[in-house]
Scaffold this motif. Sequence first.
Motif, mmCIF file in Angstrom:
data_model
loop_
_atom_site.group_PDB
_atom_site.id
_atom_site.type_symbol
_atom_site.label_atom_id
_atom_site.label_comp_id
_atom_site.label_asym_id
_atom_site.label_seq_id
_atom_site.Cartn_x
_atom_site.Cartn_y
_atom_site.Cartn_z
ATOM 1 N N TYR A 24 0.832 -1.203 0.000
ATOM 2 C CA TYR A 24 0.000 0.000 0.000
ATOM 3 C C TYR A 24 0.870 1.258 0.000
ATOM 4 C CZ TYR A 24 -2.805 3.816 1.829
ATOM 5 O OH TYR A 24 -3.395 5.044 2.015
ATOM 6 N N LEU A 25 1.911 1.284 0.836
ATOM 7 C CA LEU A 25 2.794 2.453 0.886
ATOM 8 C C LEU A 25 3.579 2.610 -0.397
ATOM 9 C CD1 LEU A 25 4.016 2.212 4.576
ATOM 10 C CD2 LEU A 25 2.311 3.789 3.620
ATOM 11 N N GLN A 26 3.976 1.509 -1.011
ATOM 12 C CA GLN A 26 4.652 1.587 -2.308
ATOM 13 C C GLN A 26 3.727 2.227 -3.349
ATOM 14 O OE1 GLN A 26 5.921 -2.460 -3.074
ATOM 15 N NE2 GLN A 26 6.773 -2.567 -1.014
ATOM 16 N N TYR A 27 2.462 1.809 -3.345
ATOM 17 C CA TYR A 27 1.484 2.375 -4.274
ATOM 18 C C TYR A 27 1.296 3.865 -4.008
ATOM 19 C CZ TYR A 27 -3.018 3.562 -6.291
ATOM 20 O OH TYR A 27 -4.032 4.198 -6.987
ATOM 21 N N ARG A 28 1.122 4.246 -2.741
ATOM 22 C CA ARG A 28 0.954 5.669 -2.403
ATOM 23 C C ARG A 28 2.189 6.471 -2.787
ATOM 24 N NH1 ARG A 28 -1.858 7.922 1.876
ATOM 25 N NH2 ARG A 28 -0.991 9.817 0.957
ATOM 26 N N TRP A 29 3.369 5.894 -2.573
ATOM 27 C CA TRP A 29 4.606 6.577 -2.933
ATOM 28 C C TRP A 29 4.635 6.819 -4.433
ATOM 29 C CZ3 TRP A 29 8.809 6.650 -5.962
ATOM 30 C CH2 TRP A 29 9.916 7.398 -5.542
ATOM 31 N N GLU A 30 4.324 5.775 -5.192
ATOM 32 C CA GLU A 30 4.307 5.906 -6.644
ATOM 33 C C GLU A 30 3.315 6.973 -7.094
ATOM 34 O OE1 GLU A 30 3.223 3.319 -10.620
ATOM 35 O OE2 GLU A 30 3.115 2.375 -8.666
ATOM 36 N N GLN A 31 2.128 7.000 -6.519
ATOM 37 C CA GLN A 31 1.126 8.006 -6.867
ATOM 38 C C GLN A 31 1.599 9.419 -6.528
ATOM 39 O OE1 GLN A 31 -1.822 7.335 -8.629
ATOM 40 N NE2 GLN A 31 -0.569 5.501 -8.845
ATOM 41 N N SER A 32 2.344 9.553 -5.468
ATOM 42 C CA SER A 32 2.801 10.869 -5.025
ATOM 43 C C SER A 32 4.038 11.370 -5.753
ATOM 44 C CB SER A 32 3.090 10.842 -3.524
ATOM 45 O OG SER A 32 1.914 10.576 -2.810
ATOM 46 N N PHE A 33 4.934 10.459 -6.130
ATOM 47 C CA PHE A 33 6.222 10.893 -6.660
ATOM 48 C C PHE A 33 6.502 10.454 -8.098
ATOM 49 C CE2 PHE A 33 6.612 10.503 -2.021
ATOM 50 C CZ PHE A 33 6.847 11.834 -1.709
ATOM 51 N N ALA A 34 5.663 9.591 -8.660
ATOM 52 C CA ALA A 34 5.912 9.124 -10.036
ATOM 53 C C ALA A 34 4.695 9.244 -10.935
ATOM 54 C CB ALA A 34 6.383 7.661 -10.004
ATOM 55 N N SER A 35 3.635 9.874 -10.457
ATOM 56 C CA SER A 35 2.402 9.942 -11.255
ATOM 57 C C SER A 35 2.538 10.831 -12.489
ATOM 58 C CB SER A 35 1.239 10.431 -10.390
ATOM 59 O OG SER A 35 1.475 11.753 -9.948
ATOM 60 N N HIS A 36 3.578 11.625 -12.564
ATOM 61 C CA HIS A 36 3.795 12.496 -13.729
ATOM 62 C C HIS A 36 4.282 11.716 -14.952
ATOM 63 C CE1 HIS A 36 7.707 12.092 -11.832
ATOM 64 N NE2 HIS A 36 8.267 12.443 -12.973
ATOM 65 N N LEU A 37 4.700 10.472 -14.759
ATOM 66 C CA LEU A 37 5.229 9.680 -15.868
ATOM 67 C C LEU A 37 4.099 9.083 -16.702
ATOM 68 C CD1 LEU A 37 7.966 7.677 -13.930
ATOM 69 C CD2 LEU A 37 8.314 9.670 -15.402
ATOM 70 N N ASN A 38 4.278 9.105 -18.029
ATOM 71 C CA ASN A 38 3.338 8.383 -18.879
ATOM 72 C C ASN A 38 3.868 6.962 -19.080
ATOM 73 O OD1 ASN A 38 5.203 8.330 -21.093
ATOM 74 N ND2 ASN A 38 4.560 10.395 -21.682
ATOM 75 N N LYS A 39 3.123 6.128 -19.740
ATOM 76 C CA LYS A 39 3.505 4.707 -19.907
ATOM 77 C C LYS A 39 4.862 4.557 -20.583
ATOM 78 C CE LYS A 39 -0.112 2.903 -18.036
ATOM 79 N NZ LYS A 39 0.002 2.507 -16.654
ATOM 80 N N SER A 40 5.116 5.359 -21.589
ATOM 81 C CA SER A 40 6.392 5.286 -22.301
ATOM 82 C C SER A 40 7.553 5.638 -21.374
ATOM 83 C CB SER A 40 6.369 6.225 -23.505
ATOM 84 O OG SER A 40 7.622 6.270 -24.125
ATOM 85 N N GLU A 41 7.379 6.674 -20.580
ATOM 86 C CA GLU A 41 8.432 7.076 -19.634
ATOM 87 C C GLU A 41 8.640 6.013 -18.564
ATOM 88 O OE1 GLU A 41 7.967 11.923 -19.766
ATOM 89 O OE2 GLU A 41 6.466 10.725 -18.673
ATOM 90 N N GLU A 42 7.559 5.382 -18.114
ATOM 91 C CA GLU A 42 7.681 4.301 -17.134
ATOM 92 C C GLU A 42 8.523 3.165 -17.695
ATOM 93 O OE1 GLU A 42 3.635 3.322 -16.283
ATOM 94 O OE2 GLU A 42 3.386 4.990 -14.890
ATOM 95 N N GLU A 43 8.304 2.844 -18.979
ATOM 96 C CA GLU A 43 9.095 1.793 -19.631
ATOM 97 C C GLU A 43 10.549 2.209 -19.776
ATOM 98 O OE1 GLU A 43 7.191 0.740 -23.305
ATOM 99 O OE2 GLU A 43 5.355 0.129 -22.284
ATOM 100 N N GLU A 44 10.788 3.472 -20.122
ATOM 101 C CA GLU A 44 12.155 3.967 -20.296
ATOM 102 C C GLU A 44 12.983 3.844 -19.019
ATOM 103 O OE1 GLU A 44 12.487 7.905 -21.940
ATOM 104 O OE2 GLU A 44 10.989 7.439 -23.478
ATOM 105 N N ILE A 45 12.365 4.040 -17.882
ATOM 106 C CA ILE A 45 13.115 3.966 -16.624
ATOM 107 C C ILE A 45 12.974 2.588 -15.972
ATOM 108 C CG2 ILE A 45 12.903 6.458 -16.274
ATOM 109 C CD1 ILE A 45 10.981 5.813 -13.931
ATOM 110 N N HIS A 46 12.402 1.655 -16.706
ATOM 111 C CA HIS A 46 12.279 0.263 -16.239
ATOM 112 C C HIS A 46 11.472 0.159 -14.954
ATOM 113 C CE1 HIS A 46 15.226 -0.499 -19.319
ATOM 114 N NE2 HIS A 46 15.989 0.421 -18.770
ATOM 115 N N LEU A 47 10.409 0.954 -14.881
ATOM 116 C CA LEU A 47 9.544 0.889 -13.708
ATOM 117 C C LEU A 47 8.587 -0.286 -13.812
ATOM 118 C CD1 LEU A 47 8.945 2.389 -11.066
ATOM 119 C CD2 LEU A 47 7.216 3.692 -12.306
ATOM 120 N N TYR A 48 8.143 -0.573 -15.022
ATOM 121 C CA TYR A 48 7.161 -1.639 -15.235
ATOM 122 C C TYR A 48 7.591 -2.577 -16.351
ATOM 123 C CZ TYR A 48 3.944 1.088 -12.458
ATOM 124 O OH TYR A 48 3.364 1.767 -11.439
#
Length: 149
Positions: A24-48
Amino acid sequence: MVDLVTRLRDRGVKVTEIPKWGPYLQYRWEQSFASHLNKSEEEEIHLYDKGRICGFLWHVFSYETVACLEGEQARGRLDQMKSMSCYIFYEMEDAAYIIDRVTSLKAIDFERESDIYVVDVDFTWTYIRTHESPWYGPYFYHHKEVERR
């Protein structure tokens, strides 16, 4: 984590385990600090990879998608934080902890830890110590102090 909890408690810090809150905290962290990324950017930084987290959340900082403090500056900024409540969790682990109204945390408290996240309860700032320190991190980011790139 046991050593960290013991070290903090030895300093008089109240640490409470909150079992199974890690995801849950990982999800909240992602929403707070990484929500500006689009799908392509998420792939570029190997988030998903196929919808699952495969990288590290701290890649948001190591790939410079937001401006943040690094290294000694990050340590120094955490050392300046006063009178707060915050969460502590690790990358991809279920266990998490809450620290209630601590007067100060020190970066040195986390020097033996890897992929640990410290975040205030409002998710306005975060401090991360990575498993790749000193090459990557530690990082400190505060929504009000730095602008997203």
